[in-house]
Each structure stands twice: as C-alpha cells, then as structure tokens.
Scaffold this motif. Structure first.
Motif, PDB file in Angstrom:
ATOM      1  N   MET A  23       0.592  -0.770   0.066  1.00 52.84           N
ATOM      2  CA  MET A  23      -0.287  -0.123  -0.271  1.00 52.84           C
ATOM      3  C   MET A  23       1.013   0.872  -0.492  1.00 52.84           C
ATOM      4  O   MET A  23       0.455   2.519  -1.183  1.00 52.84           O
ATOM      5  CB  MET A  23      -1.120  -0.097   0.676  1.00 52.84           C
ATOM      6  N   GLY A  24       2.034   1.264   0.282  1.00 60.87           N
ATOM      7  CA  GLY A  24       3.207   2.390   0.434  1.00 60.87           C
ATOM      8  C   GLY A  24       3.384   2.663  -0.711  1.00 60.87           C
ATOM      9  O   GLY A  24       3.332   3.913  -0.971  1.00 60.87           O
ATOM     10  N   VAL A  25       4.173   1.352  -1.236  1.00 61.18           N
ATOM     11  CA  VAL A  25       4.575   1.954  -2.892  1.00 61.18           C
ATOM     12  C   VAL A  25       3.666   2.224  -3.462  1.00 61.18           C
ATOM     13  O   VAL A  25       3.563   3.356  -4.301  1.00 61.18           O
ATOM     14  CB  VAL A  25       4.903   0.352  -3.716  1.00 61.18           C
ATOM     15  N   CYS A  26       2.065   1.986  -3.540  1.00 63.14           N
ATOM     16  CA  CYS A  26       1.588   2.865  -3.941  1.00 63.14           C
ATOM     17  C   CYS A  26       0.744   4.035  -4.076  1.00 63.14           C
ATOM     18  O   CYS A  26       1.399   5.075  -4.940  1.00 63.14           O
ATOM     19  CB  CYS A  26      -0.320   1.568  -4.384  1.00 63.14           C
ATOM     20  N   GLN A  27       0.964   4.175  -2.291  1.00 60.11           N
ATOM     21  CA  GLN A  27       0.920   5.515  -2.363  1.00 60.11           C
ATOM     22  C   GLN A  27       1.455   6.197  -2.741  1.00 60.11           C
ATOM     23  O   GLN A  27       1.634   7.970  -3.214  1.00 60.11           O
ATOM     24  CB  GLN A  27       0.335   5.633  -0.508  1.00 60.11           C
ATOM     25  N   SER A  28       2.976   5.822  -2.664  1.00 59.62           N
ATOM     26  CA  SER A  28       4.183   6.674  -2.989  1.00 59.62           C
ATOM     27  C   SER A  28       4.257   6.966  -4.562  1.00 59.62           C
ATOM     28  O   SER A  28       4.268   7.938  -5.067  1.00 59.62           O
ATOM     29  CB  SER A  28       5.861   6.171  -2.732  1.00 59.62           C
ATOM     30  N   GLN A  29       3.493   6.155  -5.485  1.00 59.85           N
ATOM     31  CA  GLN A  29       3.504   6.307  -6.802  1.00 59.85           C
ATOM     32  C   GLN A  29       2.798   7.516  -7.290  1.00 59.85           C
ATOM     33  O   GLN A  29       2.582   8.383  -8.307  1.00 59.85           O
ATOM     34  CB  GLN A  29       3.156   4.591  -7.596  1.00 59.85           C
ATOM     35  N   ILE A  30       1.703   7.493  -6.664  1.00 54.88           N
ATOM     36  CA  ILE A  30       0.276   8.534  -6.715  1.00 54.88           C
ATOM     37  C   ILE A  30       1.075  10.087  -5.912  1.00 54.88           C
ATOM     38  O   ILE A  30      -0.145  10.760  -5.502  1.00 54.88           O
ATOM     39  CB  ILE A  30      -1.115   8.376  -5.895  1.00 54.88           C
ATOM     40  N   GLY A  31       2.076  10.148  -5.783  1.00 61.67           N
ATOM     41  CA  GLY A  31       2.819  11.156  -5.099  1.00 61.67           C
ATOM     42  C   GLY A  31       2.580  11.206  -3.111  1.00 61.67           C
ATOM     43  O   GLY A  31       2.859  12.653  -2.631  1.00 61.67           O
ATOM     44  N   ASP A  32       1.816  10.665  -2.343  1.00 63.98           N
ATOM     45  CA  ASP A  32       1.149  10.654  -1.516  1.00 63.98           C
ATOM     46  C   ASP A  32       2.137  10.096  -0.679  1.00 63.98           C
ATOM     47  O   ASP A  32       2.451   9.095   0.294  1.00 63.98           O
ATOM     48  CB  ASP A  32      -0.381   9.870  -1.047  1.00 63.98           C
ATOM     49  N   ASN A  33       3.166  10.831  -0.396  1.00 67.46           N
ATOM     50  CA  ASN A  33       4.584   9.515  -0.008  1.00 67.46           C
ATOM     51  C   ASN A  33       4.523   9.929   2.036  1.00 67.46           C
ATOM     52  O   ASN A  33       4.491   9.392   2.607  1.00 67.46           O
ATOM     53  CB  ASN A  33       5.650  10.848  -0.040  1.00 67.46           C
ATOM     54  N   TRP A  34       3.671  11.034   2.433  1.00 64.74           N
ATOM     55  CA  TRP A  34       3.826  10.988   3.730  1.00 64.74           C
ATOM     56  C   TRP A  34       2.471   9.890   4.474  1.00 64.74           C
ATOM     57  O   TRP A  34       2.870   8.714   5.286  1.00 64.74           O
ATOM     58  CB  TRP A  34       3.267  12.032   4.649  1.00 64.74           C
ATOM     59  N   ALA A  35       1.172   9.720   3.598  1.00 62.16           N
ATOM     60  CA  ALA A  35       0.746   8.437   3.430  1.00 62.16           C
ATOM     61  C   ALA A  35       1.213   7.179   3.673  1.00 62.16           C
ATOM     62  O   ALA A  35       0.852   6.450   4.333  1.00 62.16           O
ATOM     63  CB  ALA A  35      -0.621   8.152   3.028  1.00 62.16           C
TER      64      ALA A  35
END
Length: 165
Positions: free
Chosen positions: A65-77
């Motif tokens: 989930m973190g990898v995907c959140q990073s991919q959409i630019g939601d790095n804090w999440a």
C-alpha cells in the motif's frame, strides 16, 4: 480490460461461494498486487485496505500500500504505511528502503538517509539503498561520502551512471 478482469474474478469467486467479504487476505493482496502491476494504484490501495481490514497485522499489505501511495505522490501516507509494516516486521529492508525513498521525495534528507542506513544494516548488499543514499549525500555536498556509496554499489555490480559534481 483490467476492470473487466477484476469483475470476472469477483463473479467467479462469488459463484464459488466465496464472496468478497469472505475472500482470503492473500487473495486480496494478490489482486492488489495485480492492480499495482497494471498501474492502477488507487484500486490496488483499495484491495490492500480490504486485506488489512481482515488482517491488520499483515506487513506485506502495508508495504505494498505504501508503494502505491508513493506512486500517486502521497508520500506521507506511504511513510505511515511503511511504519506500520515495520512495527509488525522490524527486519524488513525493503520497507526501510521505500520509506527512505518517500522521505527523499519530500526533501527530508536526514530521515531518508536514516531509513537507507536501516535498510543497509539489514541487507548490506542493498545496492539501490547505497545509490540513493549517495545521491542524497551528493545533493548535500558530501561529495566524498557520495562517491564512497556509489563505489560500493559498483563493486556489487550495479551500474551507477551518476557522478557528484
């Protein structure tokens, strides 16, 4: 096409008597990973969330989930997801690496270096962690330290096309 595949998969599993609310955590993580691989990061996050509702102690679901959140630019999440994964599985070098990358994307260089350091403690041959840590050190003007990291990565067989100027 991907949406059709997921819909057919859902119909098949329900016809087999295993509707979505009864799906196994591993199946949800697998579907989420397929969504990730196809580039539908938001859909993948949804599947990882479903998996975590059933098993809140699944480090892989948090990590992905973190990898995907990073991919959409939601790095804090993403960092929060990696922290959750690391609470469950402290010896998870990939989670430390990705956490470092998210910090890097947020220009939080010291936190990024600390995360890459943790990844390297667990996996000393983690060339990507060395390359990225070296890149941050280069940005910080620590030319010799950057060169040292990059040289170690080269010794491991990695192609390091950058030089600190």
């Amino acid at each position: 096409m991907k949406t059709l595949f997921v819909a057919i998969l859902a119909i098949f599993t329900c016809s087999a008597g295993m509707c979505q609310n009864q799906q196994k955590v591993s199946e949800l993580v697998d579907i989420g990973y397929q969504e990730y691989e196809s580039g539908d990061y938001r859909s993948a996050i949804d599947f990882f969330n479903r998996a975590l509702q059933r098993d809140p102690d699944n480090p892989e679901a948090y990590y992905l989930m973190g990898v995907c959140q990073s991919q959409i630019g939601d790095n804090w999440a993403a960092i929060s997801a990696y922290n959750n994964a690391l609470e469950i599985k402290p010896e998870y070098p990939e989670a430390y690496y990705e956490k470092g990358y998210s910090y890097f994307m947020l220009n939080q260089y010291e936190e990024a270096i600390a995360s890459f350091d943790e990844a390297l403690k667990l996996r000393p041959d983690y060339a990507l962690a060395l390359i990225n840590r070296g890149s941050i050190k280069c940005i910080q003007g620590k030319v010799d330290e950057a060169a040292e990291d990059w040289e170690k990565a080269r010794e491991m067989g990695s192609d390091v096309p950058v030089e600190c100027e």
